[in-house]
Design an enzyme around this catalytic site. Structure first.
Site, PDB file in Angstrom:
ATOM      1  N   GLU A 279       0.400  -1.331   0.347  1.00 44.24           N
ATOM      2  CA  GLU A 279       0.059   0.438   0.018  1.00 44.24           C
ATOM      3  C   GLU A 279       0.812   1.132  -0.213  1.00 44.24           C
ATOM      4  O   GLU A 279       0.370   2.393  -0.526  1.00 44.24           O
ATOM      5  CB  GLU A 279      -0.839  -0.503   1.587  1.00 44.24           C
ATOM      6  CG  GLU A 279      -2.344   0.625   0.651  1.00 44.24           C
ATOM      7  CD  GLU A 279      -3.278   0.158   1.553  1.00 44.24           C
ATOM      8  OE1 GLU A 279      -4.089   1.718   2.534  1.00 44.24           O
ATOM      9  OE2 GLU A 279      -3.609  -0.458   2.130  1.00 44.24           O
TER      10      GLU A 279
ATOM     11  N   ASP B 226      -2.673  -3.098   3.315  1.00 45.49           N
ATOM     12  CA  ASP B 226      -3.204  -3.357   4.633  1.00 45.49           C
ATOM     13  C   ASP B 226      -4.131  -4.255   4.756  1.00 45.49           C
ATOM     14  O   ASP B 226      -5.614  -4.176   3.877  1.00 45.49           O
ATOM     15  CB  ASP B 226      -3.783  -1.949   5.211  1.00 45.49           C
ATOM     16  CG  ASP B 226      -3.265  -1.193   6.119  1.00 45.49           C
ATOM     17  OD1 ASP B 226      -2.537  -2.280   7.328  1.00 45.49           O
ATOM     18  OD2 ASP B 226      -4.102   0.004   6.673  1.00 45.49           O
TER      19      ASP B 226
ATOM     20  N   TYR C 215      -1.094  -4.269  14.186  1.00 47.81           N
ATOM     21  CA  TYR C 215      -1.962  -3.198  12.642  1.00 47.81           C
ATOM     22  C   TYR C 215      -2.744  -2.544  13.884  1.00 47.81           C
ATOM     23  O   TYR C 215      -3.325  -3.470  15.054  1.00 47.81           O
ATOM     24  CB  TYR C 215      -2.901  -4.448  12.270  1.00 47.81           C
ATOM     25  CG  TYR C 215      -3.827  -4.365  11.359  1.00 47.81           C
ATOM     26  CD1 TYR C 215      -3.869  -4.038  10.317  1.00 47.81           C
ATOM     27  CD2 TYR C 215      -4.894  -4.203  11.502  1.00 47.81           C
ATOM     28  CE1 TYR C 215      -4.398  -2.245   9.581  1.00 47.81           C
ATOM     29  CE2 TYR C 215      -5.737  -3.816  10.119  1.00 47.81           C
ATOM     30  CZ  TYR C 215      -5.698  -3.114   9.345  1.00 47.81           C
ATOM     31  OH  TYR C 215      -6.367  -1.869   8.520  1.00 47.81           O
TER      32      TYR C 215
END
Length: 622
Positions: free
Chosen positions: A7, A103, A305
């Protein structure tokens, strides 16, 4: 050749290093049978109205509702994006396999799927799905690549969200601007932003319309301890004075002394919203700032995350926790091992395993935000503050419960009962690791905390003596203005005030917006000049208030209805609801809204504040 697409460039470089793609080229890295390229976040977006038909280029009521037969995507009009996309397109056309390294969430899935579609990729696609950016996690992820088809429901939920936002935003914004904006002010309407604005406006009206009322509190001081009458508030001064005269000059007698032992469990681990709430309360960070900081910590491999809405870990994380704690044990800030003293007592023993922490059934794509065990280096002051919260919260869940004793003392003077409560910490347990930063300067909160941890003198049932009674006049107070912390909580629970952690967690499915999008929604309201900051308060501007007053359609401003939409999107993600049905329902709702506004016979208009006049108002406030 296997093409991996990440990303952003920094993530691509980490992945390339791990898998051996060490040769640099323009827009990608190559080596060991891999080509690793990247996007810059969104390269593609849904087409704009005029891309479907020239008739939709001009803003006109007669063209509404705008409902394309089939939605399409296009490249964002930017030279840098076009150049990078041409590189991605060339690589994908020649690839034997693609690995989607986007992601690991709904938005990341959407970003990469659109790029692959636009590039016309025909080869098989695998999915890299990881919860941290450590070298170990990346290696493990590549050893366990998933089939892209496994994430089709995630993509469909993201696509449905994007189409839903387009349908409502494009149509309602044009509709309200043309009908009520006098062609001079764009009135931006959004599926999430408008109900969020309504929360702020409705709270402000409650405050503005609030009429303070006096009440009287009867208390008395006995042995330097303030006891309060259990009767509560007296609504008339005469009633309070009568009670005061009843007890004046008569002895105070202790009628009951009760001690109860209690336990307080450690707070649950952080999800994104609870982290944003704490950072706003403790440090005054905006929701967007906190998201950017925790995202940076994730990309630097120090935390997992961040865009998550669960406060649980899956059971397979438990064996890795000693290693994570070891990393924290070695972590130093300004030369001091800040966590060593808390970890030492639990080192070398089997770690506590609580269902409030480890519960695989409560984890979907990602687990709660925790440290990775990688020792942080060169953190900014703000990054260190955020990391410190996450680290302390993680250590705390393995420490013992806090043990305390609550003492309640009842007393009586001539038939009128008084009460005082004190709390004494017996064994601090997890509280030793609690961050000492003051959460709020609110005097009521500070007073409440003092009461919670106040140790009382030793009282004995039947003792008696002199006391000094007081009758204090107070005024009822309005609800507080929203700040970012309380607004995030309100968005999480669709506007309902919920203090209990467990109940709040149960309501998350019907919250408005996703944890990852709430910060940008609040920022959008600032940019549209619908709200402004007054210190920590979020205050609606006259334009914001008028806009909500104009909107009669509950569908556009109701938190409950928006929460239902969010629930449906989550159900699409978990294959319990049909994406096409969601879109069809929204098309019908948009058509109904357009019709209802078009037939509005009133001459309502929003006040357009000239820019110069607004600047003068701002200067005068300074």
């Amino acid at each position: 050749m296997i093409v991996c697409i990440a990303e952003k460039p920094s993530v691509a470089k980490d992945i390339a290093r791990i898998i051996g793609a060490t040769s640099s080229h323009d827009g990608y890295m190559e080596g060991n049978g891999f080509q690793v390229t990247w996007t810059f976040g969104h390269l593609c977006t849904l087409k704009e109205p005029h891309d479907y038909t020239p008739m939709w280029k001009m803003w006109s009521l007669t063209s509404l509702p705008m409902i394309p037969e089939r939605f399409g995507i296009k490249l964002i009009d930017d030279q840098g994006i076009k150049k990078q996309f041409s590189i991605i397109e060339r690589l994908m056309q020649q690839a034997e396999r693609i690995v989607n390294c986007g992601d690991a969430g709904q938005e990341g899935e959407l970003i990469q799927r659109w790029v692959m579609q636009k590039a016309g990729a025909k080869c098989p696609v695998s999915r890299l799905w990881i919860s941290s950016m450590t070298d170990e996690a990346i290696r493990e992820g590549f050893q366990n690549l998933k089939d892209q088809a496994d994430y089709q429901p995630l993509y469909m939920a993201g696509l449905s969200r994007a189409i839903g936002d387009w349908l409502l935003g494009m149509n309602a914004t044009r509709l309200y601007t043309l009908k009520y904006g006098q062609n001079r002010q764009v009135l931006s309407i959004g599926r999430v932003q408008t109900p969020t604005l309504a929360l702020i406006v409705n709270r402000q009206k409650e405050i503005d319309n609030f009429k303070p009322e006096p009440y009287w509190v009867l208390a008395t001081v006995y042995r330097d301890t303030t006891f309060t009458a259990t009767k509560g508030k007296f609504t008339s001064k005469e009633e309070g004075e009568q009670a005061f005269q009843t007890i004046e000059g008569k002895p105070f007698t202790v009628t009951k002394v009760e001690k109860k032992a209690g336990k307080e469990q450690p707070p649950q681990l952080y999800d994104l919203t609870s982290l944003q709430v704490d950072c706003n309360r403790k440090f005054g960070f905006s929701a967007e700032m906190t998201l950017n900081l925790i995202q940076a910590l994730y990309e630097r491999k120090y935390t997992t995350y961040p865009r998550v809405d669960t406060q649980y870990l899956s059971d397979d994380i438990y064996p890795k926790c000693p290693q994570t704690l070891n990393g924290l044990y070695q972590t130093k800030f300004f030369g001091k091992a800040v966590y060593a003293e808390y970890i030492k007592p639990i080192g070398g023993k089997a770690l506590k395993k609580s269902k409030r922490v480890f519960d695989t059934s409560k984890v979907t794509d990602h687990h709660a935000i925790i440290p990775t065990g990688v020792i942080p280096q060169n953190l900014s002051d703000a990054e260190q503050k955020v990391f410190d919260l996450v680290a302390r919260r993680f250590i705390g869940v393995f420490l013992d419960d806090c043990k305390f004793s609550t003492t309640t003392v009842l007393g009586e003077v001539d038939g009128i009962e008084f009460k005082v409560t004190g709390k004494e910490i017996l064994e601090p347990g997890w509280r030793v690791v609690r961050e000492k930063t003051v959460e709020s300067t609110d005097s009521d909160n500070a007073e409440k905390k003092d009461d919670e941890e106040r140790t009382l003198p030793t009282f004995v049932k039947g003792e008696s003596g002199d006391h000094i009674p007081t009758l204090t006049e107070k005024m009822t107070t309005p609800p507080p203005y929203y700040n970012e912390a309380s607004l995030l909580r309100a968005m999480e629970t669709a506007g309902k005030f919920v203090e209990d952690e467990t109940l709040r967690a149960a309501m998350k499915e019907n919250g408005i917006g996703r944890p990852s999008s709430r910060a940008s929604i609040i920022e959008t309201l600032f940019k549209r000049r619908y709200i402004r900051r007054e210190r920590k308060r979020l205050v609606a501007t006259p334009t914001g208030i008028e806009l909500i007053d104009l909107i009669r359609e509950d569908l556009l401003k109701s938190c409950e209805l928006t929460g239902i939409w969010e629930k449906k999107l989550r159900d699409i993600e978990s294959k319990k609801y049909d994406a096409q049905q969601f879109i069809n329902e929204l098309k019908q709702q948009v058509t109904t809204i357009v019709h209802d506004v078009m037939v509005d016979p009133t001459n309502r208009r929003i006040t357009v504040m000239p820019a110069e006049e607004e600047k003068k108002k701002k200067k005068s406030k300074k």
